[in-house]
Design a protein around this motif. Structure first.
Motif, PDB file in Angstrom:
ATOM      1  N   THR A 131      42.757  32.352  31.049  1.00  0.00           N
ATOM      2  CA  THR A 131      42.942  31.032  31.179  1.00  0.00           C
ATOM      3  C   THR A 131      42.637  30.659  32.683  1.00  0.00           C
ATOM      4  O   THR A 131      42.489  31.806  33.620  1.00  0.00           O
ATOM      5  N   ALA A 132      42.442  29.292  33.336  1.00  0.00           N
ATOM      6  CA  ALA A 132      42.395  29.244  34.572  1.00  0.00           C
ATOM      7  C   ALA A 132      43.572  29.960  35.373  1.00  0.00           C
ATOM      8  O   ALA A 132      43.131  30.170  36.660  1.00  0.00           O
ATOM      9  N   GLU A 133      44.982  29.858  34.808  1.00  0.00           N
ATOM     10  CA  GLU A 133      45.850  30.483  35.652  1.00  0.00           C
ATOM     11  C   GLU A 133      45.616  31.867  35.763  1.00  0.00           C
ATOM     12  O   GLU A 133      45.837  32.646  36.766  1.00  0.00           O
ATOM     13  N   ASP A 134      45.061  32.704  34.738  1.00  0.00           N
ATOM     14  CA  ASP A 134      44.795  34.126  35.016  1.00  0.00           C
ATOM     15  C   ASP A 134      43.978  34.413  36.109  1.00  0.00           C
ATOM     16  O   ASP A 134      43.894  35.534  36.697  1.00  0.00           O
ATOM     17  N   PHE A 135      42.929  33.377  35.920  1.00  0.00           N
ATOM     18  CA  PHE A 135      41.891  33.724  37.387  1.00  0.00           C
ATOM     19  C   PHE A 135      42.215  33.491  38.580  1.00  0.00           C
ATOM     20  O   PHE A 135      41.746  33.769  39.488  1.00  0.00           O
ATOM     21  N   THR A 136      43.689  33.036  38.788  1.00  0.00           N
ATOM     22  CA  THR A 136      44.369  32.983  40.093  1.00  0.00           C
ATOM     23  C   THR A 136      44.893  34.240  40.589  1.00  0.00           C
ATOM     24  O   THR A 136      45.367  34.402  41.529  1.00  0.00           O
ATOM     25  N   LYS A 137      45.041  34.965  39.559  1.00  0.00           N
ATOM     26  CA  LYS A 137      45.672  36.471  39.823  1.00  0.00           C
ATOM     27  C   LYS A 137      44.542  37.251  40.526  1.00  0.00           C
ATOM     28  O   LYS A 137      43.226  36.879  40.632  1.00  0.00           O
ATOM     29  N   GLY A 138      44.896  38.509  41.030  1.00  0.00           N
ATOM     30  CA  GLY A 138      43.795  39.318  41.649  1.00  0.00           C
ATOM     31  C   GLY A 138      44.642  40.497  42.004  1.00  0.00           C
ATOM     32  O   GLY A 138      45.559  41.006  41.426  1.00  0.00           O
ATOM     33  N   TYR A 139      43.977  41.089  43.094  1.00  0.00           N
ATOM     34  CA  TYR A 139      44.270  42.638  43.649  1.00  0.00           C
ATOM     35  C   TYR A 139      43.992  42.852  44.879  1.00  0.00           C
ATOM     36  O   TYR A 139      43.038  42.034  45.593  1.00  0.00           O
ATOM     37  N   TYR A 140      44.541  43.687  45.585  1.00  0.00           N
ATOM     38  CA  TYR A 140      44.399  44.087  46.872  1.00  0.00           C
ATOM     39  C   TYR A 140      43.499  45.275  46.865  1.00  0.00           C
ATOM     40  O   TYR A 140      43.286  46.146  46.382  1.00  0.00           O
ATOM     41  N   HIS A 141      42.227  44.968  47.727  1.00  0.00           N
ATOM     42  CA  HIS A 141      41.285  45.992  47.831  1.00  0.00           C
ATOM     43  C   HIS A 141      41.392  46.757  49.084  1.00  0.00           C
ATOM     44  O   HIS A 141      41.121  46.345  50.126  1.00  0.00           O
ATOM     45  N   PRO A 142      41.718  48.074  48.612  1.00  0.00           N
ATOM     46  CA  PRO A 142      42.190  48.912  49.886  1.00  0.00           C
ATOM     47  C   PRO A 142      41.129  49.367  50.874  1.00  0.00           C
ATOM     48  O   PRO A 142      41.140  49.416  52.030  1.00  0.00           O
ATOM     49  N   LEU A 143      39.763  49.378  50.419  1.00  0.00           N
ATOM     50  CA  LEU A 143      38.772  49.528  51.309  1.00  0.00           C
ATOM     51  C   LEU A 143      38.315  48.340  52.252  1.00  0.00           C
ATOM     52  O   LEU A 143      38.042  48.561  53.118  1.00  0.00           O
ATOM     53  N   ARG A 144      38.325  47.216  51.341  1.00  0.00           N
ATOM     54  CA  ARG A 144      37.693  45.798  52.043  1.00  0.00           C
ATOM     55  C   ARG A 144      39.177  45.655  52.947  1.00  0.00           C
ATOM     56  O   ARG A 144      38.945  44.490  53.833  1.00  0.00           O
ATOM     57  N   LYS A 145      40.257  45.689  52.414  1.00  0.00           N
ATOM     58  CA  LYS A 145      41.348  45.629  53.213  1.00  0.00           C
ATOM     59  C   LYS A 145      41.755  43.867  52.951  1.00  0.00           C
ATOM     60  O   LYS A 145      41.965  43.263  54.101  1.00  0.00           O
ATOM     61  N   ILE A 146      41.285  43.323  51.818  1.00  0.00           N
ATOM     62  CA  ILE A 146      41.603  41.960  51.626  1.00  0.00           C
ATOM     63  C   ILE A 146      42.117  41.970  50.307  1.00  0.00           C
ATOM     64  O   ILE A 146      41.942  42.515  49.213  1.00  0.00           O
ATOM     65  N   TYR A 147      42.711  40.749  49.857  1.00  0.00           N
ATOM     66  CA  TYR A 147      43.172  40.077  48.442  1.00  0.00           C
ATOM     67  C   TYR A 147      42.112  39.510  47.884  1.00  0.00           C
ATOM     68  O   TYR A 147      41.559  38.544  48.412  1.00  0.00           O
ATOM     69  N   ILE A 148      41.632  39.926  46.787  1.00  0.00           N
ATOM     70  CA  ILE A 148      40.573  39.625  45.977  1.00  0.00           C
ATOM     71  C   ILE A 148      41.068  38.565  44.659  1.00  0.00           C
ATOM     72  O   ILE A 148      41.778  39.483  43.795  1.00  0.00           O
ATOM     73  N   PRO A 149      40.856  37.353  44.659  1.00  0.00           N
ATOM     74  CA  PRO A 149      41.352  36.748  43.471  1.00  0.00           C
ATOM     75  C   PRO A 149      40.444  37.160  42.306  1.00  0.00           C
ATOM     76  O   PRO A 149      39.116  37.182  42.691  1.00  0.00           O
ATOM     77  N   LEU A 150      40.677  36.890  41.261  1.00  0.00           N
ATOM     78  CA  LEU A 150      39.635  37.309  39.964  1.00  0.00           C
ATOM     79  C   LEU A 150      38.756  36.424  39.871  1.00  0.00           C
ATOM     80  O   LEU A 150      37.505  36.795  39.587  1.00  0.00           O
ATOM     81  N   THR A 151      38.569  35.188  40.555  1.00  0.00           N
ATOM     82  CA  THR A 151      37.349  34.236  40.578  1.00  0.00           C
ATOM     83  C   THR A 151      36.467  35.112  41.418  1.00  0.00           C
ATOM     84  O   THR A 151      35.001  35.127  41.139  1.00  0.00           O
ATOM     85  N   ASP A 152      37.001  35.530  42.657  1.00  0.00           N
ATOM     86  CA  ASP A 152      36.006  36.151  43.472  1.00  0.00           C
ATOM     87  C   ASP A 152      35.475  37.630  42.776  1.00  0.00           C
ATOM     88  O   ASP A 152      34.426  37.942  43.195  1.00  0.00           O
TER      89      ASP A 152
END
Length: 174
Positions: A131-152
């Motif tokens: 869902t659109a709401e699911d795409f707002t979830k994400g993860y922290y990328h430890p190498l890039r040191k950024i939070y990446i939403p699932l859209t990204d």
């Protein structure tokens, strides 16, 4: 061709500020097309072709194909983690070390093409259920040191597919 153009033939990945639902759907549709594109560009190539590089010192065609299959499994797993866990970190790999394993340097590319097909089928099936709401979830990328939403993350997966497809085109002069 200059080094930067050979290394990043479609430019470096840069996320958009936001994505519309239509843009998300377009990226899912694009993601579905890449396994066939990888199969087509490598169809009938020789063992000699598999040793070609897109620039001096780069991975071989075989290593690129094996890398894409490996990383797309990780992309798929990152989505599963982000959808089912709180404050998850993206699974990462030492990509150069993986590419230098004997397996990555010598395995028949058909193994990876088959993995890529299956992974993309499962990944895009998952994406289509989100869902659109699911795409707002994400993860922290430890190498890039950024939070990446699932859209990204979706956009990154499409970029990664095209990025390495261009490497294969350069290496194989296609």
């Amino acid at each position: 061709m200059e080094l930067q153009a050979l290394q990043y033939p479609i430019g470096k990945w840069n996320p958009q500020e936001t994505y519309t639902w239509d843009e998300i759907q377009e990226r899912i549709a694009l993601l579905k097309t890449f396994p066939a594109k990888y199969r087509a560009i490598t169809n009938g190539i020789s063992e000699e072709d598999l040793l070609k590089q897109y620039r001096e010192g780069s991975w071989t065609v075989r290593q690129v194909v094996n890398h894409v299959a490996d990383m797309h499994i990780l992309h798929y797993i990152r989505f599963k983690h982000a959808l089912t866990e709180e404050n998850t970190q993206g699974v990462v790999a030492k990509i150069d070390a993986w590419a230098n394993l004997s397996e990555a340097q010598n395995a028949p590319i058909d193994f990876s093409l088959t993995l890529l097909e299956g992974t993309h089928q499962r990944w895009t099936y998952l994406l289509e259920q989100m869902t659109a709401e699911d795409f707002t979830k994400g993860y922290y990328h430890p190498l890039r040191k950024i939070y990446i939403p699932l859209t990204d993350a979706l956009d990154m997966g499409v970029w990664h597919s095209q990025h390495h497809l261009e490497h294969l085109k350069i290496a194989l002069n296609k």
